[in-house]
Write an enzyme that holds these catalytic residues in place. Structure first.
Site, PDB file in Angstrom:
ATOM      1  N   TRP A 188       0.822  -1.218   0.000  1.00 58.52           N
ATOM      2  CA  TRP A 188       0.000   0.000   0.000  1.00 58.52           C
ATOM      3  C   TRP A 188       0.847   1.254   0.000  1.00 58.52           C
ATOM      4  O   TRP A 188       0.507   2.244  -0.656  1.00 58.52           O
ATOM      5  CB  TRP A 188      -0.994  -0.009   1.157  1.00 58.52           C
ATOM      6  CG  TRP A 188      -2.060  -1.042   0.947  1.00 58.52           C
ATOM      7  CD1 TRP A 188      -2.271  -2.170   1.697  1.00 58.52           C
ATOM      8  CD2 TRP A 188      -3.033  -1.091  -0.101  1.00 58.52           C
ATOM      9  NE1 TRP A 188      -3.315  -2.894   1.177  1.00 58.52           N
ATOM     10  CE2 TRP A 188      -3.804  -2.258   0.087  1.00 58.52           C
ATOM     11  CE3 TRP A 188      -3.333  -0.254  -1.182  1.00 58.52           C
ATOM     12  CZ2 TRP A 188      -4.851  -2.611  -0.772  1.00 58.52           C
ATOM     13  CZ3 TRP A 188      -4.376  -0.600  -2.039  1.00 58.52           C
ATOM     14  CH2 TRP A 188      -5.114  -1.762  -1.830  1.00 58.52           C
ATOM     15  N   ASP A 198      -1.887   6.256   6.548  1.00 54.87           N
ATOM     16  CA  ASP A 198      -2.942   5.423   5.974  1.00 54.87           C
ATOM     17  C   ASP A 198      -3.194   4.313   6.996  1.00 54.87           C
ATOM     18  O   ASP A 198      -2.392   3.392   7.138  1.00 54.87           O
ATOM     19  CB  ASP A 198      -2.491   4.839   4.629  1.00 54.87           C
ATOM     20  CG  ASP A 198      -3.504   3.856   4.041  1.00 54.87           C
ATOM     21  OD1 ASP A 198      -4.526   3.567   4.701  1.00 54.87           O
ATOM     22  OD2 ASP A 198      -3.259   3.361   2.914  1.00 54.87           O
ATOM     23  N   LYS A 206     -12.601  -2.069   6.540  1.00 51.79           N
ATOM     24  CA  LYS A 206     -11.868  -3.074   7.313  1.00 51.79           C
ATOM     25  C   LYS A 206     -12.250  -3.024   8.793  1.00 51.79           C
ATOM     26  O   LYS A 206     -12.621  -4.022   9.351  1.00 51.79           O
ATOM     27  CB  LYS A 206     -10.370  -2.894   7.130  1.00 51.79           C
ATOM     28  CG  LYS A 206      -9.904  -3.510   5.819  1.00 51.79           C
ATOM     29  CD  LYS A 206      -9.073  -2.611   4.984  1.00 51.79           C
ATOM     30  CE  LYS A 206      -8.835  -3.217   3.602  1.00 51.79           C
ATOM     31  NZ  LYS A 206      -8.062  -2.327   2.755  1.00 51.79           N
TER      32      LYS A 206
HETATM   33  C1  LIG Z   1      -7.556  -1.750   1.693  1.00 49.75           C
HETATM   34  C2  LIG Z   1      -6.493  -0.721   1.792  1.00 49.75           C
HETATM   35  C3  LIG Z   1      -6.414   0.342   0.884  1.00 49.75           C
HETATM   36  C4  LIG Z   1      -7.345   0.480  -0.300  1.00 49.75           C
HETATM   37  O1  LIG Z   1      -8.605   0.852   0.102  1.00 49.75           O
HETATM   38  P1  LIG Z   1      -9.756   1.228  -0.972  1.00 49.75           P
HETATM   39  O2  LIG Z   1     -10.799   1.816  -0.086  1.00 49.75           O
HETATM   40  O3  LIG Z   1     -10.158  -0.049  -1.629  1.00 49.75           O
HETATM   41  O4  LIG Z   1      -9.198   2.213  -1.931  1.00 49.75           O
HETATM   42  C5  LIG Z   1      -5.413   1.265   1.072  1.00 49.75           C
HETATM   43  N1  LIG Z   1      -4.545   1.170   2.093  1.00 49.75           N
HETATM   44  C6  LIG Z   1      -4.591   0.163   2.980  1.00 49.75           C
HETATM   45  C7  LIG Z   1      -3.613   0.096   4.097  1.00 49.75           C
HETATM   46  C8  LIG Z   1      -5.581  -0.820   2.858  1.00 49.75           C
HETATM   47  O5  LIG Z   1      -5.626  -1.833   3.734  1.00 49.75           O
END
Ligand SMILES: *Cc1c(COP(=O)(O)O)cnc(C)c1O
Length: 359
Positions: A102, A171, A195
């Site tokens: 990511w 993030d 998540k």
């Molecule tokens: C799942 C995830 C993303 C992507 O998320 P989307 O909402 O599908 O764009 C980005 N960063 C991390 C750490 C993730 O776990």
């Protein structure tokens, strides 16, 4: 109905209490004679949901008053470009720590918009199995970017680095709300809801107010200022997702908040890591021990054949979603807040038994 233990990485398992309350209200929302799905976002019925969800996030995460809580769309992915578009002027650059897929993606995206990322640490050479211990932050870095939990590789920061005042952009898509946050140095923390906070469709972006500037050269929808000025009601928000984030926060509060869930999450992860560590090499954990994720447990077996067999048997035994991400293979047990402790115990016992039979 029999619920399975859902180990999917995202969208992921949700608290049953949140699902049941949403379901009871789906057709006739709080006796309004309408579903929330049918209500204008410019009415008091929805405004209660909207501002109630903002307050519950503020309360659960102890968000200080000098931060805005925004509900945005386009997923966490959109933040990969929104962050540099809003925070970097001409000829300015930012530092990035790359610890997995990511953060790697975020670095690629910043160059798409013609801005510059200084990668000050990168663990790709060891297949993203660790968290760098020393950092040299650039003198002129406008911010330092990191991914608190790399969902695919299963590595997690146990403590945010000291930045000496450089705003930290995090993030936290896969571990937000799983432990109390130290807000010192945080510039922005953001997460796709799917998540740990609710269903897909909304991205929670918590921005320190001094970083929200008018950016006339950034498209209107991609400016933090647009959404901050209008309390995330500039355009139609994903009303039902926001409602369910509120219900998830309510569940978390009833459970005892972030300190409590952190204790529970540590116990949950330990069941599975203990089986990996005491399996005499039958299971191999991907991440180094000091940075193992409490949210995504990643491991491999000796052969792909054995991995397939284990996945097949878990599926026959009320468990789903254990296949590792296609880019790294192996297995991954995603055990976010809403995964019950008994689910982790059940998987751990199952793995122990499988090792005995197949070792
Ligand atoms: C799942 C995830 C993303 C992507 O998320 P989307 O909402 O599908 O764009 C980005 N960063 C991390 C750490 C993730 O776990």
């Amino acid at each position: 109905m029999k619920r399975v233990f859902n180990f999917n990485a995202g969208p992921a398992t949700l608290p049953l209490a949140a699902l049941e309350e949403a379901s009871a209200n789906l057709v006739n929302f709080n006796n309004s004679g309408m579903s929330l799905l049918e209500v204008s976002h410019r009415t008091p019925i929805y405004e209660d949901v909207h501002f109630g969800t903002i307050s519950s996030i503020k309360e659960i995460l102890s968000v200080p008053d000098d931060y805005e809580i925004l509900f945005l769309q386009g997923g966490a992915h959109t933040q990969f470009s929104m962050v540099p578009m809003n925070l970097l002027g001409d000829n300015e650059s930012a530092d990035y720590i790359v610890t997995g897929s990511w953060s790697e993606k975020a670095v690629k995206e910043i160059s798409v918009i013609g801005k510059k990322a200084n990668v000050i640490a990168d663990t790709k050479a060891t297949k993203y199995n660790s968290i760098p211990s020393t950092l040299n932050i650039s003198k002129d870095a406008k911010y330092l970017y990191l991914v608190s939990n790399e969902t695919i590789q299963g590595v997690q920061f146990k403590k945010f680095p000291e930045t000496n005042g450089v705003p930290l952009i995090v993030d936290a898509s896969s571990d937000i709300c799983s432990y109390p946050i130290d807000w010192k140095n945080i510039g922005i923390i953001y997460a796709g809801a799917q998540k740990n906070m609710g269903p897909a469709g909304v991205t929670i972006v918590i921005v320190r107010k001094d970083l929200i500037k008018d950016q006339p050269n950034v498209p209107t929808m991609l400016r933090y200022s647009t959404h901050a000025k209008e309390n995330s009601l500039y355009n139609t928000p994903p009303v039902f997702s926001i409602y369910m984030v509120g219900l998830t926060m309510k569940w978390l509060k009833n459970l005892g908040g972030l300190k409590k869930i952190d204790e529970i999450n540590k116990r949950k992860a330990a069941y599975i890591y203990d089986v990996i560590d005491s399996s005499s090499g039958f299971y191999k954990g991907h991440a180094e021990k000091d940075c193992r994720s409490l949210m995504n447990v990643t491991f491999t077996l000796a052969t792909e054949e054995l991995e397939k067999k284990l996945i097949k048997e878990t599926e026959a035994n009320n468990m789903v979603g254990l296949k590792g991400h296609r880019s790294v293979g192996g297995l991954r047990a995603s055990i976010y807040n809403a995964m019950p402790e008994e689910g982790c115990k059940y998987l751990a016992d199952f793995m122990k038994d499988f090792a005995k039979k197949n070792g």
